[in-house]
Design a protein around this motif. Sequence first.
Motif, PDB file in Angstrom:
ATOM      1  N   ALA A  64       0.854  -1.282   0.102  1.00 33.41           N
ATOM      2  CA  ALA A  64       0.026   0.045  -0.095  1.00 33.41           C
ATOM      3  C   ALA A  64       0.902   1.243  -0.009  1.00 33.41           C
ATOM      4  N   GLU A  65       0.270   2.407  -0.840  1.00 27.72           N
ATOM      5  CA  GLU A  65       1.159   3.711  -0.872  1.00 27.72           C
ATOM      6  C   GLU A  65       0.974   4.354   0.544  1.00 27.72           C
ATOM      7  N   GLN A  66       1.856   4.938   0.896  1.00 25.97           N
ATOM      8  CA  GLN A  66       1.805   5.756   2.327  1.00 25.97           C
ATOM      9  C   GLN A  66       0.982   6.976   1.764  1.00 25.97           C
ATOM     10  N   PRO A  67      -0.230   7.046   2.684  1.00 22.97           N
ATOM     11  CA  PRO A  67      -0.889   8.270   2.368  1.00 22.97           C
ATOM     12  C   PRO A  67      -0.332   9.700   2.350  1.00 22.97           C
ATOM     13  N   THR A  68      -0.657  10.462   1.337  1.00 24.62           N
ATOM     14  CA  THR A  68       0.226  11.667   1.455  1.00 24.62           C
ATOM     15  C   THR A  68      -0.538  12.813   2.436  1.00 24.62           C
ATOM     16  N   ASP A  69       0.143  13.934   3.001  1.00 24.98           N
ATOM     17  CA  ASP A  69      -0.253  14.779   3.905  1.00 24.98           C
ATOM     18  C   ASP A  69      -1.769  15.436   3.416  1.00 24.98           C
ATOM     19  N   GLU A  70      -1.493  15.664   1.991  1.00 22.95           N
ATOM     20  CA  GLU A  70      -2.952  16.137   1.609  1.00 22.95           C
ATOM     21  C   GLU A  70      -3.889  15.391   1.630  1.00 22.95           C
ATOM     22  N   ALA A  71      -3.825  14.104   1.398  1.00 28.99           N
ATOM     23  CA  ALA A  71      -4.840  13.146   1.535  1.00 28.99           C
ATOM     24  C   ALA A  71      -5.384  12.856   2.965  1.00 28.99           C
ATOM     25  N   VAL A  72      -4.570  12.945   3.871  1.00 26.61           N
ATOM     26  CA  VAL A  72      -4.831  13.069   5.457  1.00 26.61           C
ATOM     27  C   VAL A  72      -5.596  14.193   5.739  1.00 26.61           C
ATOM     28  N   ALA A  73      -5.091  15.257   5.315  1.00 26.66           N
ATOM     29  CA  ALA A  73      -5.901  16.725   5.279  1.00 26.66           C
ATOM     30  C   ALA A  73      -7.313  16.447   4.931  1.00 26.66           C
ATOM     31  N   VAL A  74      -7.751  15.887   3.581  1.00 26.47           N
ATOM     32  CA  VAL A  74      -8.788  15.778   3.132  1.00 26.47           C
ATOM     33  C   VAL A  74      -9.761  14.616   3.921  1.00 26.47           C
ATOM     34  N   LEU A  75      -8.950  13.577   4.418  1.00 23.75           N
ATOM     35  CA  LEU A  75      -9.649  12.663   5.348  1.00 23.75           C
ATOM     36  C   LEU A  75     -10.202  13.397   6.307  1.00 23.75           C
ATOM     37  N   ARG A  76      -9.461  14.165   7.124  1.00 24.10           N
ATOM     38  CA  ARG A  76      -9.777  14.792   8.271  1.00 24.10           C
ATOM     39  C   ARG A  76     -11.187  15.698   8.096  1.00 24.10           C
ATOM     40  N   GLU A  77     -11.145  16.550   6.966  1.00 27.40           N
ATOM     41  CA  GLU A  77     -12.009  17.384   6.726  1.00 27.40           C
ATOM     42  C   GLU A  77     -13.259  16.689   6.523  1.00 27.40           C
ATOM     43  N   THR A  78     -13.157  15.577   5.713  1.00 26.01           N
ATOM     44  CA  THR A  78     -14.415  14.922   5.341  1.00 26.01           C
ATOM     45  C   THR A  78     -14.955  14.182   6.432  1.00 26.01           C
ATOM     46  N   TRP A  79     -14.241  13.525   7.235  1.00 26.85           N
ATOM     47  CA  TRP A  79     -14.667  12.755   8.364  1.00 26.85           C
ATOM     48  C   TRP A  79     -15.532  13.658   9.340  1.00 26.85           C
ATOM     49  N   SER A  80     -14.863  14.860   9.416  1.00 32.60           N
ATOM     50  CA  SER A  80     -15.433  15.620  10.575  1.00 32.60           C
ATOM     51  C   SER A  80     -16.708  16.364  10.165  1.00 32.60           C
ATOM     52  N   THR A  81     -17.269  16.462   8.915  1.00 28.76           N
ATOM     53  CA  THR A  81     -18.559  16.826   8.173  1.00 28.76           C
ATOM     54  C   THR A  81     -19.044  15.642   7.789  1.00 28.76           C
ATOM     55  N   MET A  82     -18.996  14.341   8.313  1.00 28.83           N
ATOM     56  CA  MET A  82     -19.949  13.359   7.741  1.00 28.83           C
ATOM     57  C   MET A  82     -21.196  13.719   8.454  1.00 28.83           C
ATOM     58  N   GLU A  83     -22.379  13.261   7.540  1.00 26.82           N
ATOM     59  CA  GLU A  83     -23.763  13.180   8.311  1.00 26.82           C
ATOM     60  C   GLU A  83     -24.446  11.988   8.249  1.00 26.82           C
ATOM     61  N   ASP A  84     -23.754  11.127   7.768  1.00 27.13           N
ATOM     62  CA  ASP A  84     -24.398   9.654   7.825  1.00 27.13           C
ATOM     63  C   ASP A  84     -23.181   8.491   7.455  1.00 27.13           C
ATOM     64  N   THR A  85     -23.184   7.427   8.533  1.00 27.98           N
ATOM     65  CA  THR A  85     -21.994   6.495   8.290  1.00 27.98           C
ATOM     66  C   THR A  85     -21.969   5.823   7.053  1.00 27.98           C
ATOM     67  N   HIS A  86     -22.925   6.100   6.278  1.00 25.75           N
ATOM     68  CA  HIS A  86     -22.826   5.299   4.700  1.00 25.75           C
ATOM     69  C   HIS A  86     -22.233   6.365   4.030  1.00 25.75           C
ATOM     70  N   GLN A  87     -21.402   7.497   4.354  1.00 25.85           N
ATOM     71  CA  GLN A  87     -20.653   8.297   3.541  1.00 25.85           C
ATOM     72  C   GLN A  87     -19.259   7.867   4.014  1.00 25.85           C
ATOM     73  N   PHE A  88     -19.088   6.672   4.947  1.00 24.14           N
ATOM     74  CA  PHE A  88     -17.718   6.480   5.504  1.00 24.14           C
ATOM     75  C   PHE A  88     -16.868   5.802   4.132  1.00 24.14           C
ATOM     76  N   GLN A  89     -17.539   4.915   3.460  1.00 23.97           N
ATOM     77  CA  GLN A  89     -16.722   4.187   2.391  1.00 23.97           C
ATOM     78  C   GLN A  89     -16.535   5.082   1.117  1.00 23.97           C
ATOM     79  N   SER A  90     -17.337   5.903   0.725  1.00 21.02           N
ATOM     80  CA  SER A  90     -17.134   7.107  -0.233  1.00 21.02           C
ATOM     81  C   SER A  90     -15.836   7.931   0.253  1.00 21.02           C
ATOM     82  N   MET A  91     -15.833   8.186   1.365  1.00 15.00           N
ATOM     83  CA  MET A  91     -14.604   9.072   1.755  1.00 15.00           C
ATOM     84  C   MET A  91     -13.235   8.201   1.783  1.00 15.00           C
TER      85      MET A  91
END
Length: 357
Positions: A178-205
């Motif tokens: 597996a490729e090591q996630p980039t800092d940019e990808a981790v930043a997007v992960l945190r932003e997207t995770w924090s704004t989830m409105e439904d757990t079904h959005q987890f996989q799309s994230m």
Amino acid sequence: MTNTISHDAAAIKEARRNNPKLRERDLASQLGISEAQFLDAFVGDHVERIVPDIDSFFPMLNEAGVVMALSRNAHAVHEKTGIYERYSSGKHASIVLGKDIDLRIFPKHWRHAYHVTKAMDDGSSLQSFQFFDARGDAVHKVFARDATDMAKWNQIRERLQKADTGPAFMAASPVSPAEQPTDEAVAVLRETWSTMEDTHQFQSMLRKTKISRHDAIRLIGEDYARRLSGDAAELLFDRLAAQEVSIMAFVRNPGILQIHSGPIRTIKQMGPWLNVLDSGFHLHLRKDHFAAIWLVRKPTSSGDIYSIEIFDEHDEQVILINGDRRGGDVSEAVAQWDGLVQALPRAQASTEMEPAQ
């Protein structure tokens, strides 16, 4: 044993005779073949090839009444007894949404199928339908029970009979690191995770960030995921049973997700196995293969949802457990679950159950 010998039906049958008590899956692993390849050696004896036509199979299975559904991965076995109700077909995902049997089915992985009649020590026979992926790894199995309508069961056998010369099993594809996630990808992960409105959005994230599930949990930070101690799973199940907390327990493999909803009551430790042995629901977890246990918080529009997620040394999910949020007013049950899991002990050192890197 060489590949040529291990794939030879006569050699497989000889291995069965020499190891009569060993489970088929374990013996197949010793021979270096898949479970489906092992079964295929006995076609014409107690095994029949059938067509993995799930759009025919599941509606007909409903008419057979009470059966046992079994889904598993490498370290978890999930068994539910009941009726296959409310089947809904889909191109990418199908559903069984019954009172007891609750499945999410991913049809592209259902590639090989068999009907098996296994002789038991007491002279009876155990009948099952067994489904496998392209490599021959088990996806799902259905076992007849005393209450099963065997006339309907046999109609399924006849409807799905297959007369060709046998399947071609695919070799396992090599796994790329597996490729090591980039800092940019981790930043997007945190932003997207924090704004989830439904757990079904987890996989799309995860798809959006191209970060694996375990990496996402590992990298998100302690405000959303806390690694728990190595004994947290045993403590969890003991407390769930003692407090009669209703849960949802999810076990998946690439072809299926099987769900139990309700309380658990009977916990048994048997060697490396942690077992739930309740009427209508059995769960078997190979606890010595747990590499990491996490308490995960997912924000939603209706409040935070806390989950327990357990992974093996290859970063594959063993089991996911949530509080039971079915029905109407579930606030008391959810509060009980949230309090229980938040009280589980954290990992005390970075070396405790260190996940694979």
